[in-house]
Scaffold this motif. Structure first.
Motif, PDB file in Angstrom:
ATOM      1  N   GLY A  25       0.812  -1.212   0.000  1.00  0.00           N
ATOM      2  CA  GLY A  25       0.000   0.000   0.000  1.00  0.00           C
ATOM      3  C   GLY A  25       0.843   1.258   0.000  1.00  0.00           C
ATOM      4  N   GLY A  26       1.938   1.254   0.793  1.00  0.00           N
ATOM      5  CA  GLY A  26       2.805   2.431   0.881  1.00  0.00           C
ATOM      6  C   GLY A  26       3.474   2.775  -0.435  1.00  0.00           C
ATOM      7  N   VAL A  27       3.867   1.750  -1.195  1.00  0.00           N
ATOM      8  CA  VAL A  27       4.503   1.978  -2.497  1.00  0.00           C
ATOM      9  C   VAL A  27       3.540   2.630  -3.473  1.00  0.00           C
ATOM     10  CG1 VAL A  27       5.462   0.797  -4.523  1.00  0.00           C
ATOM     11  CG2 VAL A  27       6.224   0.149  -2.244  1.00  0.00           C
ATOM     12  N   MET A  28       2.259   2.279  -3.352  1.00  0.00           N
ATOM     13  CA  MET A  28       1.251   2.818  -4.282  1.00  0.00           C
ATOM     14  C   MET A  28       0.883   4.267  -3.972  1.00  0.00           C
ATOM     15  SD  MET A  28      -1.198  -0.543  -4.490  1.00  0.00           S
ATOM     16  CE  MET A  28      -2.352   0.113  -5.706  1.00  0.00           C
ATOM     17  N   VAL A  29       1.093   4.685  -2.709  1.00  0.00           N
ATOM     18  CA  VAL A  29       0.746   6.063  -2.328  1.00  0.00           C
ATOM     19  C   VAL A  29       1.963   6.957  -2.547  1.00  0.00           C
ATOM     20  CG1 VAL A  29      -0.224   7.516  -0.501  1.00  0.00           C
ATOM     21  CG2 VAL A  29      -0.823   5.117  -0.595  1.00  0.00           C
ATOM     22  N   THR A  30       2.316   7.183  -3.792  1.00  0.00           N
ATOM     23  CA  THR A  30       3.451   8.041  -4.143  1.00  0.00           C
ATOM     24  C   THR A  30       2.936   9.277  -4.880  1.00  0.00           C
ATOM     25  OG1 THR A  30       3.754   6.798  -6.218  1.00  0.00           O
ATOM     26  CG2 THR A  30       5.050   6.110  -4.302  1.00  0.00           C
ATOM     27  N   PRO A  31       3.685  10.374  -4.826  1.00  0.00           N
ATOM     28  CA  PRO A  31       3.217  11.613  -5.448  1.00  0.00           C
ATOM     29  C   PRO A  31       2.926  11.489  -6.949  1.00  0.00           C
ATOM     30  CG  PRO A  31       5.068  12.053  -3.998  1.00  0.00           C
ATOM     31  CD  PRO A  31       4.938  10.569  -4.090  1.00  0.00           C
ATOM     32  N   SER A  32       3.639  10.629  -7.651  1.00  0.00           N
ATOM     33  CA  SER A  32       3.459  10.530  -9.105  1.00  0.00           C
ATOM     34  C   SER A  32       2.309   9.607  -9.504  1.00  0.00           C
ATOM     35  CB  SER A  32       4.754  10.014  -9.754  1.00  0.00           C
ATOM     36  OG  SER A  32       5.047   8.709  -9.276  1.00  0.00           O
ATOM     37  N   ALA A  33       1.779   8.831  -8.549  1.00  0.00           N
ATOM     38  CA  ALA A  33       0.696   7.894  -8.867  1.00  0.00           C
ATOM     39  C   ALA A  33      -0.599   8.648  -9.121  1.00  0.00           C
ATOM     40  CB  ALA A  33       0.514   6.905  -7.720  1.00  0.00           C
ATOM     41  N   SER A  34      -1.477   8.016  -9.886  1.00  0.00           N
ATOM     42  CA  SER A  34      -2.776   8.628 -10.162  1.00  0.00           C
ATOM     43  C   SER A  34      -3.626   8.637  -8.896  1.00  0.00           C
ATOM     44  CB  SER A  34      -3.500   7.839 -11.256  1.00  0.00           C
ATOM     45  OG  SER A  34      -3.797   6.524 -10.811  1.00  0.00           O
ATOM     46  N   ALA A  35      -4.677   9.456  -8.910  1.00  0.00           N
ATOM     47  CA  ALA A  35      -5.543   9.567  -7.724  1.00  0.00           C
ATOM     48  C   ALA A  35      -6.176   8.228  -7.369  1.00  0.00           C
ATOM     49  CB  ALA A  35      -6.627  10.612  -7.984  1.00  0.00           C
ATOM     50  N   SER A  36      -6.596   7.460  -8.398  1.00  0.00           N
ATOM     51  CA  SER A  36      -7.227   6.161  -8.139  1.00  0.00           C
ATOM     52  C   SER A  36      -6.221   5.166  -7.542  1.00  0.00           C
ATOM     53  CB  SER A  36      -7.815   5.591  -9.427  1.00  0.00           C
ATOM     54  OG  SER A  36      -6.803   5.424 -10.413  1.00  0.00           O
ATOM     55  N   THR A  37      -4.973   5.189  -8.044  1.00  0.00           N
ATOM     56  CA  THR A  37      -3.935   4.305  -7.508  1.00  0.00           C
ATOM     57  C   THR A  37      -3.612   4.670  -6.069  1.00  0.00           C
ATOM     58  OG1 THR A  37      -2.965   4.022  -9.713  1.00  0.00           O
ATOM     59  CG2 THR A  37      -1.577   3.470  -7.833  1.00  0.00           C
ATOM     60  N   GLN A  38      -3.554   5.965  -5.798  1.00  0.00           N
ATOM     61  CA  GLN A  38      -3.271   6.402  -4.429  1.00  0.00           C
ATOM     62  C   GLN A  38      -4.384   5.984  -3.477  1.00  0.00           C
ATOM     63  OE1 GLN A  38      -2.102  10.453  -3.826  1.00  0.00           O
ATOM     64  NE2 GLN A  38      -0.640  10.460  -5.499  1.00  0.00           N
TER      65      GLN A  38
END
Length: 254
Positions: free
Chosen positions: A87-100
Motif C-alpha cells: 500500500g505504501g509503495v502505491m501512495v506516491t506523489p506521481s501515482a494517479s488519484a485512483s492508484t493512491q
C-alpha cells in the motif's frame, strides 16, 4: 532497525524539503516512515517469547509454547509488513488519484491486521501477567522453608513485571500511531474535511513522538537487564530440545 528506519526516513525528508522536485526522496521517506514501527512490533513479540521461556516453569503461556509465540506473531508481523509495504509503495506523489486511493485502502488493511494481531497478543500478555503474579506469591509453608529463595523469586518477579509494563506501554504507543494513521487515511483527501495529511505537526505528535517514546522506554527498561543467565535464549532452548530428542531416540533404539 526501527530506530534506523525512522532516522533514515527523517534524513530523506529533510533532504527532500530542499529538493522538492526529486520524487525518490519522497518515496523513500514515506515507505521507511510508514513501516518502521513494524520492526518495533517484532521486537516486542520476540522479547515476550523469551520472557515466557525464562519466567514460566512449563515454558508456556495459556496453551502456547514460548518458541511458538515468537514464530506465530513474527510471521503475522511479516504479513502485515508486506500488506503495508504494498500500500505504501502505491501512495506516491506521481501515482494517479485512483492508484493512491487503492494504496491507502491496502495500507489501512495492513495496519488493521497489525492492530488485530496486537490485540490477540495482548490476551497472551495478560495471561502471562496473571501467572507471574501468582508465581511471586508462594505458599506460607514454602516461605518459611527458604526465605532467601523466596526473596530471589520476588526480585525476579518484579523484573518480569517491570519489563511487562514496558511492553504494554510500547504497544499502547504503537496503537496510538495506528489509530492516527487510520484517521488520516480514512478521512479522505479534501483539506477542508480532513486537514491531517496537510499539516506536519499531526504526524510529528501522533506518529514520530510515539515511536520516540517507545524506543526510549525499551532503552531504559531494556530486556537485557532482566532476562539473563540460563534459559534466557530461545535458540539455546531449541538446541537443548534437539539434544534431548536425539538422546531419547538413541535410548529407544538401544
Amino acid at each position: 532497525m526501527a530506530a534506523t528506519w525512522e532516522t533514515t526516513a527523517f534524513v530523506f525528508h529533510a533532504i527532500g524539503a530542499h529538493n522538492q522536485q526529486t520524487e525518490a526522496y519522497a518515496i523513500v521517506w514515506q515507505i521507511l516512515f510508514l513501516l518502521a514501527p513494524l520492526w518495533l512490533n517484532a521486537f516486542v513479540y520476540m522479547t515476550f517469547a523469551r520472557m515466557v521461556h525464562f519466567y514460566m516453569p512449563d515454558r508456556k503461556v495459556s496453551f502456547v509454547k514460548a518458541s511458538h509465540v515468537s514464530k506465530l506473531f513474527v510471521w503475522a508481523d511479516i504479513l502485515s509488513f508486506i500488506v503495508q509495504a504494498a500500500g505504501g509503495v502505491m501512495v506516491t506523489p506521481s501515482a494517479s488519484a485512483s492508484t493512491q486511493r487503492l494504496g491507502m485502502h491496502i495500507y489501512e488493511g495492513g495496519i488493521g491486521l497489525q492492530e488485530l494481531f496486537i490485540l490477540c497478543f495482548l490476551g497472551l500478555m495478560i495471561a502471562f501477567h496473571v501467572r507471574v503474579r501468582k508465581l511471586g506469591r508462594p505458599e506460607e509453608d514454602a516461605l518459611g522453608a527458604d526465605v532467601g529463595e523466596h526473596l530471589q523469586e520476588m526480585k525476579k518477579t518484579r523484573g518480569a513485571l517491570w519489563l511487562l509494563y514496558a511492553l504494554y506501554a510500547v504497544l499502547a504507543f504503537i496503537t496510538m500511531r495506528i489509530i492516527f494513521r487510520l484517521v488520516e487515511f480514512t478521512g479522505g483527501d479534501d483539506p477542508s474535511t480532513n486537514p491531517v495529511p496537510y499539516h506536519e505537526y499531526y504526524f510529528y505528535a501522533l506518529d514520530a513522538f510515539p515511536m520516540l517514546a517507545a524506543l526510549l522506554i525499551l532503552a531504559v527498561v531494556h530486556p537485557g537487564r532482566f532476562i539473563t543467565g540460563p534459559n534466557s535464549s530461545l535458540r539455546d532452548a531449541t538446541r537443548e530440545e534437539k539434544k534431548i530428542k536425539k538422546a531419547e531416540k538413541k535410548a529407544l533404539k538401544e
